[in-house]
Design an enzyme around this catalytic site. Structure first.
Site, PDB file in Angstrom:
ATOM      1  N   SER A 127       0.862  -1.184   0.000  1.00  7.29           N
ATOM      2  CA  SER A 127       0.000   0.000   0.000  1.00  7.29           C
ATOM      3  C   SER A 127       0.896   1.231   0.000  1.00  7.29           C
ATOM      4  O   SER A 127       2.098   1.129   0.271  1.00  7.29           O
ATOM      5  CB  SER A 127      -0.842  -0.041   1.287  1.00  7.29           C
ATOM      6  OG  SER A 127      -1.372   1.221   1.596  1.00  7.29           O
ATOM      7  N   TYR A 169      -3.826  -0.723  10.016  1.00  7.53           N
ATOM      8  CA  TYR A 169      -3.587  -0.999   8.593  1.00  7.53           C
ATOM      9  C   TYR A 169      -2.168  -0.579   8.198  1.00  7.53           C
ATOM     10  O   TYR A 169      -1.417  -1.342   7.587  1.00  7.53           O
ATOM     11  CB  TYR A 169      -4.623  -0.249   7.758  1.00  7.53           C
ATOM     12  CG  TYR A 169      -4.562  -0.523   6.276  1.00  7.53           C
ATOM     13  CD1 TYR A 169      -5.162  -1.656   5.732  1.00  7.53           C
ATOM     14  CD2 TYR A 169      -3.906   0.349   5.409  1.00  7.53           C
ATOM     15  CE1 TYR A 169      -5.112  -1.907   4.366  1.00  7.53           C
ATOM     16  CE2 TYR A 169      -3.851   0.102   4.042  1.00  7.53           C
ATOM     17  CZ  TYR A 169      -4.467  -1.025   3.529  1.00  7.53           C
ATOM     18  OH  TYR A 169      -4.405  -1.266   2.181  1.00  7.53           O
TER      19      TYR A 169
HETATM   20  N1  NAP Z   1      -8.303  -0.580  -2.820  1.00  9.46           N
HETATM   21  C1  NAP Z   1      -7.264   0.179  -2.535  1.00  9.46           C
HETATM   22  O1  NAP Z   1      -7.278   1.409  -2.695  1.00  9.46           O
HETATM   23  C2  NAP Z   1      -5.993  -0.457  -2.031  1.00  9.46           C
HETATM   24  C3  NAP Z   1      -4.873   0.373  -1.928  1.00  9.46           C
HETATM   25  C4  NAP Z   1      -3.693  -0.167  -1.460  1.00  9.46           C
HETATM   26  C5  NAP Z   1      -3.636  -1.486  -1.109  1.00  9.46           C
HETATM   27  N2  NAP Z   1      -4.735  -2.282  -1.216  1.00  9.46           N
HETATM   28  C6  NAP Z   1      -4.595  -3.681  -0.813  1.00  9.46           C
HETATM   29  O2  NAP Z   1      -4.977  -4.523  -1.868  1.00  9.46           O
HETATM   30  C7  NAP Z   1      -5.506  -5.738  -1.334  1.00  9.46           C
HETATM   31  C8  NAP Z   1      -6.866  -6.001  -1.960  1.00  9.46           C
HETATM   32  O3  NAP Z   1      -7.682  -4.884  -1.665  1.00  9.46           O
HETATM   33  P1  NAP Z   1      -9.056  -4.612  -2.429  1.00  9.46           P
HETATM   34  O4  NAP Z   1      -9.218  -3.162  -2.426  1.00  9.46           O
HETATM   35  O5  NAP Z   1      -9.102  -5.393  -3.681  1.00  9.46           O
HETATM   36  O6  NAP Z   1     -10.078  -5.201  -1.352  1.00  9.46           O
HETATM   37  P2  NAP Z   1     -11.524  -5.888  -1.492  1.00  9.46           P
HETATM   38  O7  NAP Z   1     -12.176  -5.486  -2.762  1.00  9.46           O
HETATM   39  O8  NAP Z   1     -12.184  -5.593  -0.192  1.00  9.46           O
HETATM   40  O9  NAP Z   1     -11.165  -7.444  -1.583  1.00  9.46           O
HETATM   41  C9  NAP Z   1     -10.575  -8.064  -0.477  1.00  9.46           C
HETATM   42  C10 NAP Z   1     -10.377  -9.530  -0.811  1.00  9.46           C
HETATM   43  O10 NAP Z   1      -9.761 -10.166   0.335  1.00  9.46           O
HETATM   44  C11 NAP Z   1     -10.622 -11.212   0.796  1.00  9.46           C
HETATM   45  N3  NAP Z   1     -10.525 -11.264   2.257  1.00  9.46           N
HETATM   46  C12 NAP Z   1     -10.713 -10.251   3.140  1.00  9.46           C
HETATM   47  N4  NAP Z   1     -10.596 -10.705   4.401  1.00  9.46           N
HETATM   48  C13 NAP Z   1     -10.318 -12.041   4.307  1.00  9.46           C
HETATM   49  C14 NAP Z   1     -10.100 -13.072   5.251  1.00  9.46           C
HETATM   50  N5  NAP Z   1     -10.173 -12.848   6.571  1.00  9.46           N
HETATM   51  N6  NAP Z   1      -9.847 -14.330   4.805  1.00  9.46           N
HETATM   52  C15 NAP Z   1      -9.800 -14.585   3.481  1.00  9.46           C
HETATM   53  N7  NAP Z   1      -9.991 -13.656   2.529  1.00  9.46           N
HETATM   54  C16 NAP Z   1     -10.258 -12.394   2.942  1.00  9.46           C
HETATM   55  C17 NAP Z   1     -12.021 -10.793   0.330  1.00  9.46           C
HETATM   56  O11 NAP Z   1     -12.932 -11.883   0.221  1.00  9.46           O
HETATM   57  P3  NAP Z   1     -13.980 -12.255   1.412  1.00  9.46           P
HETATM   58  O12 NAP Z   1     -14.460 -10.962   2.004  1.00  9.46           O
HETATM   59  O13 NAP Z   1     -15.022 -13.094   0.782  1.00  9.46           O
HETATM   60  O14 NAP Z   1     -13.164 -13.051   2.402  1.00  9.46           O
HETATM   61  C18 NAP Z   1     -11.676 -10.259  -1.064  1.00  9.46           C
HETATM   62  O15 NAP Z   1     -11.463 -11.323  -1.961  1.00  9.46           O
HETATM   63  C19 NAP Z   1      -5.537  -5.565   0.174  1.00  9.46           C
HETATM   64  O16 NAP Z   1      -4.387  -6.156   0.744  1.00  9.46           O
HETATM   65  C20 NAP Z   1      -5.488  -4.060   0.350  1.00  9.46           C
HETATM   66  O17 NAP Z   1      -4.910  -3.685   1.572  1.00  9.46           O
HETATM   67  C21 NAP Z   1      -5.916  -1.791  -1.665  1.00  9.46           C
END
Ligand code: NAP
Length: 257
Positions: free
Chosen positions: A148, A161
């Site tokens: 991130s 986080y």
């Molecule tokens: N979106 C952003 O702006 C952003 C920026 C920087 C970094 N990131 C990072 O990118 C990654 C993905 O983020 P995203 O934005 O794509 O999030 P998202 O749309 O909320 O997707 C999160 C994914 O992780 C799974 N997940 C969450 N908690 C879990 C658990 N306890 N066990 C197993 N699976 C779990 C969710 O599935 P279920 O809920 O069904 O378990 C889903 O597949 C994360 O590490 C986040 O920190 C995101």
């Protein structure tokens, strides 16, 4: 330049958090470049829907595993199940992530632990299982951790986080240094603000949205697909001599003063 540098044919990738958002886009991208993909998330319906979407855009095999990565003690058994179904995993993408927003002085320990378990400890434990697996096969491997902007800097109300993502960057460097002898390259991607479920509330907040656009030289939110090219690069032989790095895919955010 060698041809087929980005070709992942014959490889199998495991993507945690691959059922939606960044993880799903990356899983699709890896499959479109030739890899079979296994994905882990909790929600079974979303996993099924993701499997269908990946199969609609590629002819590669897709395996789905419903598991809560907060259960770090269960990860070793899960990984054995994954290997018995897929045969082997060549590429591990640690993408599952969660957050808990609150003023630092009010964050309760349960919320802190949940964020740490999913974002950092689970990534470590699954990487350990992956390393043992690759050592047993005597084969090289790739680990890509999804970091991130908070690997680099902090914002109020995100202490758990940011601490987990700061830890993930040092996990990336530590494993890169220690597992280079096994030819396991370990790198990270640092997305900027990406439009996914995780940021849905922030996108809907007018002030926050204005702030994101003002801080991003490319003047837009990233889309999950923006992460794919870097993930394919780091998963493929195009990055054979790259390890211990983080690549920020942030529309220029960290370059701006
Ligand atoms: N979106 C952003 O702006 C952003 C920026 C920087 C970094 N990131 C990072 O990118 C990654 C993905 O983020 P995203 O934005 O794509 O999030 P998202 O749309 O909320 O997707 C999160 C994914 O992780 C799974 N997940 C969450 N908690 C879990 C658990 N306890 N066990 C197993 N699976 C779990 C969710 O599935 P279920 O809920 O069904 O378990 C889903 O597949 C994360 O590490 C986040 O920190 C995101």
């Amino acid at each position: 330049m060698k041809s087929g540098l980005f070709n992942l044919s014959g490889k199998t990738a495991l993507v945690t958090g691959g059922s939606r958002g960044i993880g799903l886009a990356v899983a699709k991208g890896l499959a479109q470049n030739g890899a079979g993909v296994a994905i882990i998330a909790r929600d079974k319906d979303r996993l099924q829907a993701a499997k269908q979407q990946i199969q609609e855009c590629s002819d590669k095999k897709v395996w789905i595993f419903s598991f809560d990565l907060g259960d770090t003690k269960g990860i070793e058994a899960l990984f054995k199940d994954i290997i018995s179904e897929t045969g082997r995993i060549d590429i591990l993408i640690n993408c599952a992530g969660t957050t808990a927003r609150a003023p630092a002085e009010d964050v309760d320990l349960e919320a802190w632990n949940q964020v740490m378990q999913v974002n950092l400890t689970a990534a470590f434990v699954i990487s350990q299982a992956f390393c043992r697996h690759r050592k047993q096969l005597n084969k090289a491997g790739r680990i890509i951790n999804i970091g991130s902007l908070m690997c680099q800097g902090a914002r109020p109300t995100t202490v758990a986080y940011a601490s987990s993502k700061g830890g993930l960057l040092m996990l990336t460097k530590s494993l890169a240094v220690e597992w280079a002898k096994y030819n396991i390259n370990v790198n990270a991607i640092g997305p900027g603000f990406i439009a996914t479920d995780l940021t849905a509330k922030l996108q809907a907040d007018e002030d926050f949205n204005r702030w994101v656009l003002s801080k991003t030289p490319l003047e837009r939110w990233g889309q999950p697909g923006d992460i794919v090219g870097t993930a394919v690069f780091l998963a493929s032989s195009a990055s054979d001599f790259v390890t211990g790095q983080i690549v920020y895919v942030d529309g220029g955010w960290l370059a701006a003063l």
